[in-house]
Design a protein around this motif. Structure first.
Motif, short mmCIF file in Angstrom:
data_model
loop_
_atom_site.label_atom_id
_atom_site.label_comp_id
_atom_site.label_asym_id
_atom_site.label_seq_id
_atom_site.Cartn_x
_atom_site.Cartn_y
_atom_site.Cartn_z
N ALA A 136 -0.38 -5.57 3.11
CA ALA A 136 -0.82 -4.19 2.90
C ALA A 136 -0.08 -3.56 1.74
CB ALA A 136 -0.62 -3.37 4.17
N CYS A 137 1.21 -3.83 1.64
CA CYS A 137 2.01 -3.32 0.52
C CYS A 137 1.48 -3.89 -0.80
CB CYS A 137 3.47 -3.70 0.70
SG CYS A 137 4.26 -2.96 2.15
N LEU B 245 -1.90 -2.25 -1.72
CA LEU B 245 -1.74 -0.92 -2.31
C LEU B 245 -1.15 -0.99 -3.70
CD1 LEU B 245 -0.46 1.02 0.83
CD2 LEU B 245 -2.68 1.29 -0.29
N ALA C 123 -5.09 -0.66 4.25
CA ALA C 123 -3.69 -1.10 4.36
C ALA C 123 -3.23 -0.86 5.79
CB ALA C 123 -2.81 -0.35 3.37
N ILE D 107 -4.87 4.01 5.26
CA ILE D 107 -3.56 3.45 5.63
C ILE D 107 -3.27 3.86 7.06
CG2 ILE D 107 -1.10 3.26 5.09
CD1 ILE D 107 -1.66 4.33 2.29
N THR E 195 -0.31 3.35 10.18
CA THR E 195 1.08 2.90 10.35
C THR E 195 1.66 3.47 11.63
OG1 THR E 195 3.15 2.54 9.14
CG2 THR E 195 2.28 4.79 9.15
N VAL F 248 5.00 5.77 3.29
CA VAL F 248 3.54 5.83 3.44
C VAL F 248 3.02 7.16 2.90
CG1 VAL F 248 1.64 5.87 5.11
CG2 VAL F 248 3.54 4.26 5.41
N GLU G 119 0.59 7.94 -0.24
CA GLU G 119 -0.63 8.75 -0.09
C GLU G 119 -0.73 9.78 -1.22
OE1 GLU G 119 -2.67 11.67 3.27
OE2 GLU G 119 -0.49 11.46 3.20
N VAL H 110 -4.70 8.78 5.84
CA VAL H 110 -3.53 8.16 6.46
C VAL H 110 -3.50 8.57 7.92
CG1 VAL H 110 -1.00 8.15 6.54
CG2 VAL H 110 -2.18 8.03 4.34
#
Length: 208
Positions: free
Chosen positions: A106-107, A110, A125, A151, A153, A165, A169, A181
């Protein structure tokens, strides 16, 4: 160093109108991340999952100074860039290319799309943020043109701080991504059913 070692699923690119590039997490595999496609409305997609050499895209935390993760980080980004270019060369427009990753993947997802921002189909992500000991805004160029990005998390997460995060964003918003997010209390380092549902609705525009 990474090579363009890929596992594919779904439709052939020559028969597909959309492509998703799926990026696995640390210690995982291309097959692992491809299995997530079973839970998403992507049956008409060509699916491509690159495999990291040694099962990891870069050796240290994504929050380490980028130089510590070189040359592996640049190599990983180059692999994704090459795959994306190959897909475009086969007639798929960028707005029909999607990206999805979990954790380290995911990192990397992005980081890649934000360094190469344009109108993509979308990006997902599952637990990730932009890479570095801080946000290196000078690395990020382009305009997402309304690309939908999701995203998800956990708060807390053992690897990805919520503040990173949220900082990520902000950068994507400034670059005109349509970003959503969602922070889940005590979700753990996993992919939840709600995240799948959010991605389905926001990125793939399908109803549950």
């Amino acid at each position: 160093m990474h090579t363009k070692n890929m596992v594919t699923a779904g439709k052939k690119i020559s028969e597909a109108s959309k492509v998703m590039i799926m990026i696995h997490g640390r210690g995982a595999s291309a097959e692992d991340i491809l299995s997530l496609a079973n839970y998403l409305p992507v049956k008409d997609f060509a699916l491509i999952a690159p495999q990291a050499s040694g099962g990891t895209w870069y050796p240290y935390s994504f929050m380490a100074p980028p130089a510590q993760n070189e040359p592996y980080l640049s190599s990983a980004l180059s692999v994704i860039k090459e795959i994306t270019a190959d897909v475009i060369a086969q007639g798929i427009l960028p707005e029909n290319i999607y990206f999805l990753g979990f954790s380290q993947g995911a990192c990397l997802t992005l980081e890649f799309v934000t360094r190469n921002a344009q109108r993509y189909g979308g990006a997902v992500a599952f637990t990730g943020g932009l890479i570095g000991d801080k946000i290196y805004q000078e690395n990020y160029t382009g305009d997402f043109g309304g690309t939908p990005v999701f995203i998800g998390t956990s708060n807390p997460d053992p690897h990805v701080p919520v503040d990173r995060v949220l900082a990520s964003e902000k950068i994507l918003q400034q670059m005109h991504a349509a970003i959503t997010v969602k922070v889940y209390p005590n979700m753990g380092h996993t992919v939840s059913q709600d995240e799948i549902e959010q991605a389905t609705k926001l990125i793939f525009k399908s109803q549950i």
